[in-house]
Design a protein around this motif. Structure first.
Motif, PDB file in Angstrom:
ATOM      1  N   UNK A 106      -3.740   4.532  15.092  1.00  0.00           N
ATOM      2  CA  UNK A 106      -3.281   5.765  15.092  1.00  0.00           C
ATOM      3  C   UNK A 106      -3.441   6.499  16.349  1.00  0.00           C
ATOM      4  N   UNK A 107      -2.521   7.047  17.048  1.00  0.00           N
ATOM      5  CA  UNK A 107      -2.672   7.741  18.257  1.00  0.00           C
ATOM      6  C   UNK A 107      -3.690   8.709  18.092  1.00  0.00           C
ATOM      7  N   UNK A 108      -4.392   9.014  19.153  1.00  0.00           N
ATOM      8  CA  UNK A 108      -5.514  10.218  19.092  1.00  0.00           C
ATOM      9  C   UNK A 108      -5.230  11.415  18.732  1.00  0.00           C
ATOM     10  N   UNK A 109      -3.887  11.924  18.996  1.00  0.00           N
ATOM     11  CA  UNK A 109      -3.231  13.288  18.828  1.00  0.00           C
ATOM     12  C   UNK A 109      -3.335  13.238  17.213  1.00  0.00           C
ATOM     13  N   UNK A 110      -3.056  12.222  16.478  1.00  0.00           N
ATOM     14  CA  UNK A 110      -2.630  12.357  15.054  1.00  0.00           C
ATOM     15  C   UNK A 110      -4.026  11.850  14.269  1.00  0.00           C
ATOM     16  N   UNK A 111      -5.161  12.120  14.729  1.00  0.00           N
ATOM     17  CA  UNK A 111      -6.338  11.748  14.054  1.00  0.00           C
ATOM     18  C   UNK A 111      -6.403  12.605  12.997  1.00  0.00           C
ATOM     19  N   UNK A 112      -6.484  14.012  13.110  1.00  0.00           N
ATOM     20  CA  UNK A 112      -6.647  14.867  12.275  1.00  0.00           C
ATOM     21  C   UNK A 112      -5.703  14.769  11.196  1.00  0.00           C
ATOM     22  N   UNK A 113      -4.340  14.629  11.392  1.00  0.00           N
ATOM     23  CA  UNK A 113      -3.289  14.244  10.305  1.00  0.00           C
ATOM     24  C   UNK A 113      -3.805  13.092   9.483  1.00  0.00           C
ATOM     25  N   UNK A 114      -4.210  11.983  10.246  1.00  0.00           N
ATOM     26  CA  UNK A 114      -4.576  10.997   9.432  1.00  0.00           C
ATOM     27  C   UNK A 114      -5.627  11.388   8.395  1.00  0.00           C
ATOM     28  N   UNK A 115      -6.758  11.837   8.988  1.00  0.00           N
ATOM     29  CA  UNK A 115      -7.994  12.331   8.114  1.00  0.00           C
ATOM     30  C   UNK A 115      -7.395  12.848   6.911  1.00  0.00           C
ATOM     31  N   UNK A 116      -6.421  13.995   7.188  1.00  0.00           N
ATOM     32  CA  UNK A 116      -5.968  14.621   5.926  1.00  0.00           C
ATOM     33  C   UNK A 116      -5.207  13.785   4.852  1.00  0.00           C
ATOM     34  N   UNK A 117      -4.546  13.150   5.685  1.00  0.00           N
ATOM     35  CA  UNK A 117      -3.656  12.124   4.640  1.00  0.00           C
ATOM     36  C   UNK A 117      -4.786  11.228   3.934  1.00  0.00           C
ATOM     37  N   UNK A 118      -5.689  10.494   4.239  1.00  0.00           N
ATOM     38  CA  UNK A 118      -6.436   9.694   3.684  1.00  0.00           C
ATOM     39  C   UNK A 118      -7.332  10.584   2.759  1.00  0.00           C
ATOM     40  N   UNK A 119      -7.755  11.825   3.079  1.00  0.00           N
ATOM     41  CA  UNK A 119      -8.501  12.378   2.020  1.00  0.00           C
ATOM     42  C   UNK A 119      -7.460  12.930   0.745  1.00  0.00           C
ATOM     43  N   UNK A 120      -6.402  12.973   1.002  1.00  0.00           N
ATOM     44  CA  UNK A 120      -5.313  13.228  -0.204  1.00  0.00           C
ATOM     45  C   UNK A 120      -4.986  12.167  -0.897  1.00  0.00           C
ATOM     46  N   UNK A 121      -4.951  11.150  -0.363  1.00  0.00           N
ATOM     47  CA  UNK A 121      -4.592  10.019  -1.102  1.00  0.00           C
ATOM     48  C   UNK A 121      -5.972   9.429  -2.071  1.00  0.00           C
ATOM     49  N   UNK A 122      -6.977   9.606  -1.147  1.00  0.00           N
ATOM     50  CA  UNK A 122      -8.443   9.304  -2.094  1.00  0.00           C
ATOM     51  C   UNK A 122      -8.369  10.379  -3.340  1.00  0.00           C
ATOM     52  N   UNK A 123      -8.204  11.269  -3.007  1.00  0.00           N
ATOM     53  CA  UNK A 123      -8.216  12.492  -4.085  1.00  0.00           C
ATOM     54  C   UNK A 123      -7.286  11.928  -5.264  1.00  0.00           C
ATOM     55  N   UNK A 124      -6.166  11.607  -5.069  1.00  0.00           N
ATOM     56  CA  UNK A 124      -5.047  11.109  -5.978  1.00  0.00           C
ATOM     57  C   UNK A 124      -5.577   9.967  -6.608  1.00  0.00           C
ATOM     58  N   UNK A 125      -5.981   8.919  -5.907  1.00  0.00           N
ATOM     59  CA  UNK A 125      -6.448   7.789  -6.375  1.00  0.00           C
ATOM     60  C   UNK A 125      -7.596   7.978  -7.380  1.00  0.00           C
ATOM     61  N   UNK A 126      -8.642   8.810  -6.993  1.00  0.00           N
ATOM     62  CA  UNK A 126      -9.946   9.093  -7.676  1.00  0.00           C
ATOM     63  C   UNK A 126      -9.489   9.653  -9.006  1.00  0.00           C
ATOM     64  N   UNK A 127      -8.704  10.614  -8.958  1.00  0.00           N
ATOM     65  CA  UNK A 127      -8.295  11.535 -10.286  1.00  0.00           C
ATOM     66  C   UNK A 127      -7.539  10.545 -11.211  1.00  0.00           C
ATOM     67  N   UNK A 128      -6.796   9.716 -10.766  1.00  0.00           N
ATOM     68  CA  UNK A 128      -5.998   8.591 -11.368  1.00  0.00           C
ATOM     69  C   UNK A 128      -7.335   7.640 -12.115  1.00  0.00           C
ATOM     70  N   UNK A 129      -8.247   7.282 -11.378  1.00  0.00           N
ATOM     71  CA  UNK A 129      -9.098   6.460 -11.961  1.00  0.00           C
ATOM     72  C   UNK A 129     -10.018   7.067 -13.024  1.00  0.00           C
ATOM     73  N   UNK A 130     -10.334   8.414 -12.928  1.00  0.00           N
ATOM     74  CA  UNK A 130     -11.105   8.937 -13.905  1.00  0.00           C
ATOM     75  C   UNK A 130     -10.160   9.345 -15.255  1.00  0.00           C
ATOM     76  N   UNK A 131      -8.865   9.612 -14.885  1.00  0.00           N
ATOM     77  CA  UNK A 131      -7.884   9.999 -16.075  1.00  0.00           C
ATOM     78  C   UNK A 131      -7.740   8.653 -16.658  1.00  0.00           C
ATOM     79  N   UNK A 132      -7.789   7.483 -16.037  1.00  0.00           N
ATOM     80  CA  UNK A 132      -7.632   6.293 -16.858  1.00  0.00           C
ATOM     81  C   UNK A 132      -8.746   5.884 -17.549  1.00  0.00           C
ATOM     82  N   UNK A 133      -9.987   6.262 -17.142  1.00  0.00           N
ATOM     83  CA  UNK A 133     -11.418   6.059 -17.893  1.00  0.00           C
ATOM     84  C   UNK A 133     -11.470   6.865 -19.168  1.00  0.00           C
ATOM     85  N   UNK A 134     -11.012   8.196 -18.949  1.00  0.00           N
ATOM     86  CA  UNK A 134     -10.881   9.204 -19.908  1.00  0.00           C
ATOM     87  C   UNK A 134     -10.049   8.973 -21.292  1.00  0.00           C
ATOM     88  N   UNK A 135      -8.844   8.267 -20.790  1.00  0.00           N
ATOM     89  CA  UNK A 135      -7.786   7.804 -21.674  1.00  0.00           C
ATOM     90  C   UNK A 135      -8.120   6.695 -22.530  1.00  0.00           C
TER      91      UNK A 135
END
Length: 302
Positions: free
Chosen positions: A154-183
């Motif tokens: 990833x180019x240095x000028x996109x590091x912040x955008x990358x971090x935001x994207x990774x955080x968003x995707x991890x949030x979605x993945x972990x929510x899906x994981x906990x929902x699966x466990x709950x179901x």
């Protein structure tokens, strides 16, 4: 029962440990357009499918359910087809519930970890980083997004955008994981509640029945082992002339070349009559041949 709970807990723990080792040693996102999705979904779904099939294969009830169903005697032993269908459905649900422990654990742990999900859908994340370069094309945007799981690409000028994207995707993945466990937890709990409500037995009577079935199976297995051992011993004695394990063997039988050939090789289960089978070539030989041949006393010089 306690044995089922302990077995399921052990399966879940082993699956979690295997998933961590599997991810550490084998997972490496390709960070390429079109390949990330296939690679991520393969690591999510294929191991879960394999674990599901292994769960079915390792359950004795699976083989009890399917073994001998094409036998001509099967139709004669199941006159009540409706009751039989209900029983088959009940057993299938029980088998499936046990078989799902490992794959559901795998999916839940991998989703909570987030690495596979991040790799799979990184190129589809709705992050508007392209404001830094308004002339970027859609294909170029997808290429850069696909490289987000690999920080070194990833180019240095996109590091912040990358971090935001990774955080968003991890949030979605972990929510899906906990929902699966709950179901899964809610489904299992409700299933046990419904099964208990429709049970024809009281609580203590059900515990007694469970204990009886467990003890019956243990005693049956012990009797099966002893019965088959004694039955096989008769055929071995006829072939060799003595009982294995005997201390004072007076004489032994010397099988002929024809007899060795008769019990060697490969054979299927052979039906003798309407009610009986030959289990092996030695069994078939023992039932057909008379006791004769050459004997040798053990105290003589051969």
């Amino acid at each position: 029962g306690k044995e089922v709970v302990i077995a399921n807990a052990i399966i879940a723990i082993l699956t979690i440990g295997g998933q961590q080792l599997f991810s550490f040693f084998t997972f490496s996102c390709p960070c390429h357009v079109g390949q990330n999705l296939i690679y991520g979904l393969a690591f999510l779904g294929v191991p879960a499918l394999i674990l599901l099939l292994v769960g079915y294969a390792l359950n004795n009830q699976t083989w009890r359910l399917v073994t001998g169903k094409r036998s001509p005697l099967e139709g004669q032993t199941t006159p009540n087809q409706l009751l039989q269908c209900k029983l088959v459905c009940f057993v299938l649900c029980s088998i499936t519930g046990r078989a799902l422990v490992a794959p559901v654990t795998w999916l839940a742990v991998t989703l909570i970890n987030g690495s596979y999900y991040v790799c799979a859908v990184s190129e589809y994340v709705p992050v508007h980083y392209y404001e830094a370069n308004p002339n970027i094309t859609a294909s170029e945007r997808r290429r850069i997004l696909a490289a987000f799981p690999c920080s070194q690409l990833v180019p240095p000028e996109l590091t912040r955008a990358r971090d935001e994207a990774i955080l968003l995707l991890r949030y979605q993945s972990q929510v899906a994981g906990w929902l699966l466990i709950a179901v899964v937890v809610i489904t299992v709990f409700l299933s046990y509640c419904l099964a208990s409500c429709f049970s024809p037995l009281s609580f203590l009577h059900f515990r007694y029945w469970s204990s009886y079935v467990h003890n019956e199976q243990e005693l049956f297995d012990e009797a099966t082992d002893q019965h088959s051992r004694l039955y096989a011993m008769q055929h071995v004695k006829k072939f060799f002339g003595f009982v294995p394990g005997s201390e004072n063997v007076k004489e032994i039988r010397i099988p002929s070349l024809r007899e060795w050939q008769a019990i060697s090789g490969l054979a299927f289960l052979k039906r003798v009559d309407a009610e009986h089978y030959d289990y092996s070539l030695l069994h078939d030989w023992a039932l057909k041949e008379s006791v004769n041949g050459k004997y040798l006393k053990t105290d003589e010089d051969p």
